[in-house]
Design a protein around this motif. Structure first.
Motif, PDB file in Angstrom:
ATOM      1  N   UNK B  79       0.831  -1.215   0.000  1.00 24.06           N
ATOM      2  CA  UNK B  79       0.000   0.000   0.000  1.00 24.06           C
ATOM      3  C   UNK B  79       0.864   1.264   0.000  1.00 24.06           C
ATOM      4  N   UNK B  92      -7.098   5.096  -4.222  1.00 25.88           N
ATOM      5  CA  UNK B  92      -7.099   5.640  -2.861  1.00 25.88           C
ATOM      6  C   UNK B  92      -8.003   6.870  -2.794  1.00 25.88           C
ATOM      7  N   UNK B 107      -8.623  -1.819   4.673  1.00 26.05           N
ATOM      8  CA  UNK B 107      -8.436  -0.922   3.534  1.00 26.05           C
ATOM      9  C   UNK B 107      -7.184  -1.194   2.706  1.00 26.05           C
ATOM     10  N   UNK B 108      -5.990  -1.314   3.300  1.00 22.77           N
ATOM     11  CA  UNK B 108      -4.820  -1.556   2.444  1.00 22.77           C
ATOM     12  C   UNK B 108      -4.966  -2.815   1.581  1.00 22.77           C
ATOM     13  N   UNK B 111      -7.578  -2.241  -1.150  1.00 21.67           N
ATOM     14  CA  UNK B 111      -7.103  -1.381  -2.236  1.00 21.67           C
ATOM     15  C   UNK B 111      -6.136  -2.141  -3.141  1.00 21.67           C
ATOM     16  N   UNK B 133     -12.988  -8.722  -5.031  1.00 21.06           N
ATOM     17  CA  UNK B 133     -12.680  -8.413  -3.625  1.00 21.06           C
ATOM     18  C   UNK B 133     -13.292  -9.422  -2.661  1.00 21.06           C
TER      19      UNK B 133
END
Lengths: 764, 155
Positions: B79, B92, B107-108, B111, B133
């Protein structure tokens, strides 16, 4: 440029990005396990392999001698071995030692801990600790546990930790007048929080005897006090520092065993210690939602009006109390407050079993209650041939109502929520459709202001405006993901009349940031209320300086977009920074606003259940469309319409985020989640593979979030709580939709495919 | 076996690192503890949650299940490597604008999975995004705004 407010909000109600989003997107937010202190050791805890046993001896000799081990502790090492994890409300409820000394009461109960130079050494040392147990048969079923001859789990005559008996109105008379009586029994599951970050703590003692901790806490000030009490030191000697927290949902609301154990290891080792649970530990050693058995008897008139209700609740406490007693009280008062019915009786029992223990979990008892009450509403509707939406509207609370147990409802958008959710899902068109499609609805009431868990609902805030016109906010609230940092920022910016970009929330540090004795979804209400008051005070000081500078009466001045202006002439006079500069440098008066939100002493009597639990109440209704495949019992959630009366959406994007996130937990609660145990009390599904929480493909493609704004007079800018209600009506809505789709009524969560198949083919 | 060591050359976020590692260390251990890149998270340490997702030669992998020795000579992106001259990557930026971040722990990894998806499929359908995802667990958001953010970043 605008020169007057005209009653419009500048920042409130706007979709501004979260103030902490950027650092999280960059991976720069610091969670407990990201933090390293020089010299830090790594801690690990030894857990009982038995669900119910007496500890005969613990030999730590070999572990202590392992190279790299710096400290080994057992319960006996912890000061004045009787200091329990503070259960907060009533001392007699305290029953959990950080490390147990006499008995272990569930698989996962901790008996020893090690700090070593690295985690692998610590784990190897745990294997060298020799514990001798006298094993007893575990008690796993709460109904059996209640029996007089069951093995006793605590040093008490009964495994019933507490029982309550609430009685309002004339229940017998009410049933006497009922045209129909319905009796149904419902069961809910042992839900695990599954926060993405596991529990963790870093403890460091200073030369001055003060302790500094970084921990996965939801409430800094309360942790400070609770931890100090367990450690036997003044609370001013405990300093709680800011960390980003990877979710909480209630699991980090009260002190856990992790923090005192970590503190003790650090004290004994003379070095800082980091103790972080791995995922297996997180599943079994952290707290859960209480499984509930709710038997509910409801008397209804021909026209659908509910005239009487009687409920028996058995809450499976697990091995220890934690906040269980408070949850039982909330369950009972909630059962008395759904709809207008005045004649309600609740008999509740909080029962110990040898399983992981329950605590606070989003909804705090309401998801359990809603599953029972709202499932039965549809059973009633189907029997007496009234549409489920109509039935709810007939019985729904109105503003000004007082519930059976004395909740005084002020703002109330319940009817609007029900109507909007039904309309949004396409109720008329989709109800009783063929092809295994169905729609269902459920509604709820919930506390909208503070809840008074403990002495709570007390918050102080300080807003300092510097001579560059920037505001620094000092508040004890702790961001755990729900967005409270951003809400506070918006409230302060709105009140002061400046841009949120120049409002900075100071990082939490109990040495610096003032007290906040509550957290959970009413954070907006309590911490937001304090911040608004502090900002208002700071604004008054700024305007006083400006009034002096311009020789204008302070009543003629207001602030907009960072400028002080004359209300009468709409003329921009000077920027906030100039007035602040004048105040600081010429008058020698810093601009420091102080605010306090104090809900006052509780008017609610825990003994009788009577009284005002919260200053205000939130409402919601959720409607869902599902399809069911009877052959394999698979339920697919197609679409949800969620209407929430939260008073006012301070940040609509974040409000939607709370609804969507809560919905996911509610869908999991409804369809897939629940810890399962074998006959020895061992959790069989303590991993993400076997304990299934919703993934991206499991979620409905359409979630329609509707904020119903009733603008409550007590909340900051009219806001009431939202974060918990989003998972309250979810499970019953799904159960009702399944009934609509394939005609089966499942009364036990989770509604697994097996249950659907069995009900469809065998029971119907 | 687990006391055996190796010296590795690995490229992380464009920088070559020569480090001594134990053969049983995972890539996650090394990224976080040896290189100090704590943006990549450990959610379960057994490949069930996706929080540890990084890109190895552009492909998303679970770094908690990857032995670091297998990263010899590979290009690893975490990230932290998405920032270009302190400017946020469009994914981001999109996550921030769309409210796709709550607690931030997933989140990291999320992403990085999103980046891998969009790099190989620049115009995914919603179903393809959800599939892309599906290995990244999130307990806070219900995924709705994450999917919207990835969709918006794809345009």
């Amino acid at each position: 440029m605008k020169t007057e407010r005209k009653g419009q909000h500048l920042v409130i109600g706007k979709r501004i990005p979260r103030v902490d989003a950027s650092e999280k997107a960059r991976g720069e937010a610091r969670f407990v396990d990201d933090i390293t202190i020089p010299g830090m050791l790594y801690g690990a805890t030894l857990k009982s392999p038995y669900a119910h046993a007496r500890i005969l001896s613990i030999d730590t000799n070999k572990a202590e001698k392992l190279p790299g081990v710096k400290a080994v502790i057992t319960g006996k090492d912890m000061i004045d071995s009787k200091r329990c994890i503070f259960s907060e409300i009533v001392p007699v409820w305290e029953d959990k030692l950080p490390l147990e000394i006499e008995k272990v009461r569930f698989i996962g109960d901790e008996v020893a801990a090690v700090a070593a130079v690295d985690l692998k050494t610590a784990e190897r040392a745990l294997e060298l600790i020799d514990v001798k147990y006298e094993v007893f048969p575990p008690v796993l079923d709460p109904e059996k546990s209640m029996e007089a001859n069951s093995p006793k789990i605590h040093d008490k005559d009964s495994n019933i930790s507490i029982e309550i008996h609430y009685d309002f109105g004339d229940v017998e008379g009410g049933f006497g007048q009922a045209d129909y009586t319905f009796e149904d029994s419902f069961r809910t599951s042992h839900q695990a929080h599954c926060c993405m970050e596991t529990h963790g703590c870093i403890a460091e003692w200073g030369d001055d005897g003060r302790l500094t901790i970084w921990a996965t806490t939801q409430r800094a000030s309360s942790y400070q006090r609770e931890l100090a009490k367990v450690l036997g030191i003044p609370y001013s000697d405990v300093r709680v520092m800011k960390t980003s927290v990877g979710g909480s949902f209630g699991s980090r609301m009260s002190l856990h065993t992790v923090e005192p154990i970590c503190a003790y290891l650090a004290k004994k080792a003379g070095l800082p210690v980091k103790l972080v649970y791995n995922r297996d530990e997180e599943f079994v050693s952290s707290r859960t939602r209480h499984p509930a058995i709710i038997e509910i008897k409801t008397g209804v008139k021909n026209d659908g009006i509910i005239i009487a209700r009687e409920a028996k609740v058995i809450l499976d406490n697990g091995a220890y109390n934690d906040l269980g007693p408070k949850v039982l009280h909330e369950v009972a008062t909630l059962l008395c407050s759904y709809y207008k019915v005045k004649n309600v009786r609740v008999n509740g029992y909080l029962v110990y079993t040898n399983k992981p223990y329950g605590g606070a979990f989003r909804g705090f008892g309401n998801p359990e209650v809603a599953f029972a009450v709202e499932s039965q509403m549809d059973i009633i509707a189907n029997k007496i041939n009234i549409d489920p939406v109509e039935l709810r509207l007939k019985n729904a609370s109105d503003p000004g109502d007082v519930t059976a147990c004395g909740w005084e409802i002020t703002s109330c958008g319940l009817k609007e929520c029900i109507e909007k959710a039904a309309a949004a899902i396409g109720w008329e068109k989709k109800r009783r459709r063929a092809n295994n499609h169905g729609v269902g609805i459920a509604a709820c009431i919930h506390w909208g202001g503070g809840l008074r868990v403990g002495e709570s609902d007390f918050c102080i805030a300080v807003v300092e405006v510097n001579n560059a016109g920037q505001a620094y906010v000092f508040t004890g609230e702790k961001e755990v993901g729900g967005g409270s940092d951003t809400i506070i920022t918006q409230i302060v910016a709105e009140e002061l009349g400046i841009s949120p970009k120049v409002v900075r929330l100071m990082p939490l540090d109990t040495d610096v940031t003032p007290s906040f004795l509550f957290a959970g979804s009413p954070t907006t209400f309590v911490a937001g209320g304090a911040a608004k008051a502090a900002a208002s005070d700071a604004k008054r000081q700024i305007l006083e300086a400006a009034a002096g500078m311009k020789a204008i009466n302070i009543k003629e001045l207001d602030i907009l977009d960072g400028y002080i202006y004359d209300i009468r002439s709409h003329m921009k006079l000077l920027p906030v920074s100039e007035a602040a500069h004048f105040s600081y440098e010429i008058m020698g008066i810093p601009i420091i606003g102080k605010g306090c939100f104090n809900q006052g002493p509780t008017q609610y009597d825990m003994e009788t259940g009577r009284g005002q639990l919260s200053p205000t109440y939130s409402f919601a209704a959720q409607a869902v469309e599902v399809t069911v495949v009877p052959e394999n019992g698979v339920v697919e959630v197609l679409e949800f319409a969620c209407a929430h009366d939260c008073g006012m959406g301070i940040n609509p994007t974040m409000a939607e985020g709370q609804i969507e996130g809560g919905l996911a937990q509610g869908i999991g609660y409804a369809l897939t989640e629940g810890l399962a145990f074998n006959n020895d009390g061992k959790a069989l599904n303590s991993s993400f593979t076997d304990y299934r929480i919703p993934r991206a493909k499991d979620m409905p493609k359409k979630i329609n979030s509707i904020i119903v704004e009733t603008k409550d007079s007590k909340g900051p800018f009219g806001a009431k709580a939202l974060g918990e209600t989003s998972m309250v009506p979810t499970a019953p809505a799904i159960a009702n939709a399944i009934e609509d789709a394939v005609g089966v009524r499942i009364k036990e969560l989770p509604i697994t495919p097996e249950k659907v198949v069995k009900a469809f083919y065998l029971d119907s | 076996m687990h006391n055996f060591k190796s010296v590795l050359d690995i490229n992380v976020n464009g920088t070559m690192h020569t480090i001594e590692v134990k053969n049983n260390w995972t890539l996650l251990n090394v990224i976080r503890d040896e290189l100090g890149l704590t943006g990549t998270k450990c959610g379960c340490n057994k490949g069930e949650c996706g929080a540890c997702t990084v890109l190895v030669n552009g492909k998303p992998i679970l770094s908690c299940l990857t032995l670091v020795v297998s990263a010899q000579g590979q290009e690893i992106l975490t990230i932290e490597g998405l920032l270009k001259d302190r400017k946020l990557h469009p994914i981001q930026q999109s996550f921030i604008e769309r409210g796709a971040i709550q607690c931030g722990f997933c989140t990291p990894g999320m992403i990085m999975s999103a980046k891998a998806l969009l790099d190989s499929n620049p115009r995914p359908s919603e179903a393809e995004i959800r599939a892309g995802i599906n290995g990244n667990l999130c307990r806070c958001t219900g995924y709705a705004k994450i999917v919207e953010a990835i969709m918006a970043a794809a345009k």
